[in-house]
Scaffold this active site. Structure first.
Site, PDB file in Angstrom:
ATOM      1  N   SER A  41      76.332  27.156  30.517  1.00  0.00           N
ATOM      2  CA  SER A  41      76.942  26.330  30.800  1.00  0.00           C
ATOM      3  C   SER A  41      76.067  25.067  30.395  1.00  0.00           C
ATOM      4  O   SER A  41      74.760  24.912  31.394  1.00  0.00           O
ATOM      5  CB  SER A  41      77.604  26.824  32.323  1.00  0.00           C
ATOM      6  OG  SER A  41      76.689  26.945  33.063  1.00  0.00           O
TER       7      SER A  41
ATOM      8  N   SER B  23      75.272  23.098  33.611  1.00  0.00           N
ATOM      9  CA  SER B  23      75.068  23.210  35.427  1.00  0.00           C
ATOM     10  C   SER B  23      73.823  24.158  35.053  1.00  0.00           C
ATOM     11  O   SER B  23      72.891  23.354  35.824  1.00  0.00           O
ATOM     12  CB  SER B  23      76.405  23.237  36.365  1.00  0.00           C
ATOM     13  OG  SER B  23      76.208  24.948  35.705  1.00  0.00           O
TER      14      SER B  23
ATOM     15  N   THR C 248      82.863  27.948  32.179  1.00  0.00           N
ATOM     16  CA  THR C 248      81.905  28.504  32.514  1.00  0.00           C
ATOM     17  C   THR C 248      82.839  29.773  32.568  1.00  0.00           C
ATOM     18  O   THR C 248      83.620  30.609  33.716  1.00  0.00           O
ATOM     19  CB  THR C 248      81.389  28.894  33.822  1.00  0.00           C
ATOM     20  OG1 THR C 248      80.432  27.521  33.834  1.00  0.00           O
ATOM     21  CG2 THR C 248      81.139  29.578  34.554  1.00  0.00           C
TER      22      THR C 248
ATOM     23  N   HIS D 298      24.940  56.734  36.324  1.00  0.00           N
ATOM     24  CA  HIS D 298      24.426  56.384  36.419  1.00  0.00           C
ATOM     25  C   HIS D 298      23.433  55.531  37.643  1.00  0.00           C
ATOM     26  O   HIS D 298      22.650  55.654  38.483  1.00  0.00           O
ATOM     27  CB  HIS D 298      23.249  55.748  35.502  1.00  0.00           C
ATOM     28  CG  HIS D 298      23.884  54.297  35.542  1.00  0.00           C
ATOM     29  ND1 HIS D 298      24.878  53.444  34.541  1.00  0.00           N
ATOM     30  CD2 HIS D 298      23.584  52.660  36.093  1.00  0.00           C
ATOM     31  CE1 HIS D 298      24.887  52.126  34.881  1.00  0.00           C
ATOM     32  NE2 HIS D 298      23.965  52.216  35.631  1.00  0.00           N
TER      33      HIS D 298
ATOM     34  N   ASP E 254      27.211  58.564  30.291  1.00  0.00           N
ATOM     35  CA  ASP E 254      26.914  57.737  31.386  1.00  0.00           C
ATOM     36  C   ASP E 254      28.591  57.805  31.805  1.00  0.00           C
ATOM     37  O   ASP E 254      29.177  56.489  31.562  1.00  0.00           O
ATOM     38  CB  ASP E 254      26.457  56.621  30.761  1.00  0.00           C
ATOM     39  CG  ASP E 254      25.941  55.531  32.590  1.00  0.00           C
ATOM     40  OD1 ASP E 254      25.946  56.819  33.550  1.00  0.00           O
ATOM     41  OD2 ASP E 254      25.612  54.548  32.521  1.00  0.00           O
TER      42      ASP E 254
ATOM     43  N   SER F  29      27.680  47.740  36.863  1.00  0.00           N
ATOM     44  CA  SER F  29      27.376  48.699  36.406  1.00  0.00           C
ATOM     45  C   SER F  29      29.349  49.233  36.922  1.00  0.00           C
ATOM     46  O   SER F  29      29.621  50.139  37.837  1.00  0.00           O
ATOM     47  CB  SER F  29      26.658  49.298  36.299  1.00  0.00           C
ATOM     48  OG  SER F  29      25.672  49.286  35.814  1.00  0.00           O
TER      49      SER F  29
END
Length: 780
Positions: free
Chosen positions: A297, A299, A372, A542, A590, A715
């Site tokens: 609406s 508003s 509304t 590692h 690793d 790492s």
């Protein structure tokens, strides 16, 4: 002028011949004219009725702007004081505008409540009027922010709920209702909300209790509750509120979070049901329709309408991560309701398609925004449900339905919206005591000053112990609530979720990052890792010596410290295993997992990352079904020879930041190998593929951009690919060819074209991860 606008509206419909039945909106009902003669004559009748008004228009009505000032606060006014102009008041924190939060210019040239001087008054919390089976103190006429109520129970009665409650800044008391009960009733004592009185004290089966709020207070929840056969009270626990009382984003988020957790956990066949809040609960393999209804609406305005669309998109995207696929309908409404997405549309179950259509829908597509008409919106929901009932009546009664209604005002045309709620309940065969209440949940979000508390409460569902109606200051608060709706819930085991980088701290943007330190005498080794479950952090092998003692390892996630219960390295990781091939130190395989000494409790700052080839990643990637494979994940995340990725750097203490790089595959990866062969320390390696095996992902270099290099301390951290709003880890930072850093800081010197970084490819590590972390539910 109103009649003229109405006439023009009807004439437009007539001349376009769009309807054989014309509905004239207005007041609490509507009038209709049908048939050819009615359609032809009505505009002429109205024209004659207002001809004099058109010939001699009345002067413009304005309200006196000198009569709207507020003592101790500020105001804004729209429309310059003309009819329908609105005054919005604001007061300092801890105060509210009296006698009303806003005023409107009426057709008589006066502001609403014009005779009462506007002023800012101190926010109060409701005053207790009754308390069963005990005492409360202090007894005062007024309770302001920070005041504390203390409760005591008489002998023989046990206290349930908090012993103390504090008056909060939004005019609500902290905590739940305090109850003193001897447990002698069939149902437990339902308690009395602060500010309410209760009639009837019998708690036998079928007994009723009714509530009434004190002067100036409005009730949310159920005015009447019945003791049911399951020893629970029907309806929702009532609360009494002042007009200025709002729900905070944190309160709304908490309710939704707990409820959404129930949705996810319901997919676990071994789950034991507990009484808990829920918003949306679906049994495994269940069916669900979700209706999103947005006020468009006048508003609301274009800006707030866009925010409402954003909220809808956030909600749909998060729901798409759960283990079911609801169908969506999206409806906007003003004077009339207009479907954006129909429930019957072919793509209504495809979250990304629904979001795409919401994005394209414009606020301007509503031609008439004056009214509304909430009833029209709910009538559209009913129509869509009716069509589904006709198409498949068997499945229809097995389908749960959720309605999310967002509005910034009360209905002013179309009639009482609760009439449509009753029709929807009848269609779903929801009747008293027939056990079908869970097949409909209506959540209403009232936004701003013009909300009718009674209206939004009457529309919303009422279920014990849940909450379905929320009143919020504005739509921005609602967006904040939806952004937070996953924060403090078990549902946070959903992987790869991050928060908006523009709003919060880095830890909330990167909630899966773990900081690892290994103390060796006077030295300390630092690495990164990623949270993959409540028990495990994934990192690089590692980072640790082969004889590392567990007590030397410390892990911090979200500001909390953990110790290592166990350390698992990939069994094929062997740094010295290729020295016969002139590879001085091998980083192949690793990879390591740290099992923590205690389980992680997920929160807004601690969440798991998604790992590829898991069911969690499948939901993040919207790839569902038993036929989905690990290869499907890889093709989605790394579909070409050059794909964007991210890693996390920490150049200064506690200053985490994203670094953007490109993953090089195919011919680009061959360039990585060729560049590495040109570096002096690797020139003597006969076969560079012994150093750089297929288990590595390559980033770095200066093409097509200068990739920031990884540094000492990075790492073990994750290499991440972002897919829409989710984050999936594809690699673990392992090693680099050239040191372009001073410790953890990247040098200002230009990056060498030969610089490359290599990351352990998680797509090649699935078998070992599946063995060590089976709770992640890896794909078959």
């Amino acid at each position: 002028m109103q009649e003229l606008e109405l006439l023009l509206y009807i004439v437009t419909l007539y001349t376009q011949q769009r309807y054989s039945k014309i509905q004239i909106p207005g007041g609490e009902g509507s009038r209709q004219t049908t048939g050819r003669r009615g359609n032809k004559m009505l505009p002429l009748i109205l024209l004659s009725h207002i001809a004099l008004s058109i010939a001699a228009p009345s002067p413009t009505v304005e309200c006196d702007l000198d009569k709207i000032a507020i003592v101790g606060g500020e105001y804004t006014v729209s429309e310059g004081g003309n009819v329908s102009s609105k005054v919005e008041y604001t007061c300092p924190e801890g105060m509210y505008p009296y006698p009303a939060l806003s005023r409107e210019c009426q057709y008589n040239g006066r502001w609403t409540d014009e005779k009462l001087k506007a002023e800012c008054k101190a926010i109060l919390c409701p005053r207790p009027t009754m308390f069963d089976n005990g005492l409360f103190h202090p007894r005062k006429l007024r309770y302001g922010i920070g005041d504390v109520l203390h409760f005591e129970c008489w002998g023989g009665f046990r206290m349930y709920g908090p012993e103390t409650r504090t008056c909060q800044a939004n005019g609500k008391w902290s905590g739940e209702v305090t109850i003193c009960d001897d447990q002698e009733g069939y149902c437990p004592n339902p308690g009395i909300p602060i500010g309410a009185s209760k009639v009837d004290i019998s708690y036998k089966i079928e007994s009723k209790v009714t509530y009434e709020c004190g002067p100036g207070l409005t009730m949310y929840g159920s005015k009447e509750r019945v003791c049911m056969e399951n020893k629970r009270w029907s309806g929702a626990e009532p609360t009494c509120r002042f007009p200025y009382t709002y729900d905070t984003p944190e309160e709304v988020a908490q309710t939704f979070s707990a409820s959404l957790s129930e949705t996810v956990e319901s997919s676990d066949p071994d789950k034991v049901e507990e009484d808990a809040d829920r918003t949306i609960r679906v049994e495994k393999d269940g069916l669900m329709n979700i209706f999103i209804v947005i006020d468009a609406s006048k508003s609301v305005g274009a800006k707030n309408f866009k925010t409402a669309k954003d909220i809808s998109e956030v909600f749909i995207d998060k729901m798409a991560s759960f283990d079911f696929s609801p169908r969506y309908a999206v409806i906007s409404y003003a004077s009339f309701a207009k479907p954006v997405v129909q429930l019957s549309d072919d793509d209504s179950a495809k979250a990304d398609k629904v979001i795409e259509r919401i994005k394209k829908y414009k606020y301007t597509e509503h031609e008439d925004k004056q009214g509304t008409n909430t009833r029209a919106a709910l009538s559209e929901v009913h129509n869509m449900m009716s069509l589904e009932h006709v198409r498949n009546s068997t499945k229809f009664l097995l389908t749960r339905n959720v309605i999310l209604l967002m509005t910034d005002g009360r209905h002013n045309m179309g009639g009482d919206p609760t009439v449509e709620v009753k029709r929807i309940r009848e269609l779903l065969d929801i009747r008293k005591g027939n056990g079908r209440e869970d097949f409909l949940d209506i959540y209403v979000f009232g936004l701003g000053n013009d909300i009718s508390d009674n209206e939004i409460n009457d529309i919303a569902s009422k279920k014990d112990p849940e909450k379905h109606v929320f009143k919020m200051k504005n739509i921005d608060d609602m967006k904040e609530a939806f952004d937070k709706m996953l924060d403090d819930s078990e549902i946070l085991q959903m992987c790869g979720i991050s928060r908006d980088p523009g709003q919060l701290g880095v830890q909330e943007q990167l909630p899966w990052i773990a900081k690892i330190s290994i103390t060796r005498g006077s030295s300390e080794e630092k690495c990164k890792g990623s949270i993959v479950s409540r028990d495990f952090v994934l990192t690089a092998a590692h980072c640790f010596h082969l004889d590392e003692e567990l007590h030397t390892i410390n892990i911090r996630v979200g500001g909390k410290s953990f110790k290592a219960k166990q350390l698992y390295r990939h069994p094929k990781y062997n740094p010295a295993g290729k020295q016969d091939k002139k590879v001085e130190k091998s980083f192949d395989y690793d990879l390591a997992l740290i099992e923590l000494d205690k389980k992680i409790q997920f929160s807004r700052t601690i969440r798991p990352i998604c790992l590829p080839c898991t069911s969690g990643a499948s939901w993040a990637l919207k790839q569902r079904g038993k036929s989905v494979t690990c290869s499907d994940h890889e093709k989605t995340l790394l579909p070409s020879d050059m794909e964007r990725a991210k890693f996390v750097a920490e150049e200064t203490t506690n200053a985490l930041e994203w670094k953007d790089v490109f993953v090089k595959r195919g011919n680009w990866r061959l360039n990585c190998l060729e560049a590495t062969k040109k570096i002096d320390k690797f020139k003597d390696t006969p076969d560079i593929k012994d150093l750089i095996t297929d288990n590595f992902i390559c980033t770095g270099g200066t093409e097509p951009q200068v990739d920031p290099p990884t540094c000492k301390g990075d790492s073990g951290g994750p290499l991440i690919v972002q897919y829409k709003q989710r984050f999936i880890q594809v690699g673990v930072i392992s090693w680099g060819t050239i040191n372009s850093c001073d410790g953890t800081k990247r040098k200002q010197d230009p990056v060498s074209p030969l610089s490359r970084d290599f990351h352990t490819d998680l797509f090649h590590m699935v078998d070992w991860l599946k063995e060590k972390v089976p709770e992640l539910e890896f794909l078959a």
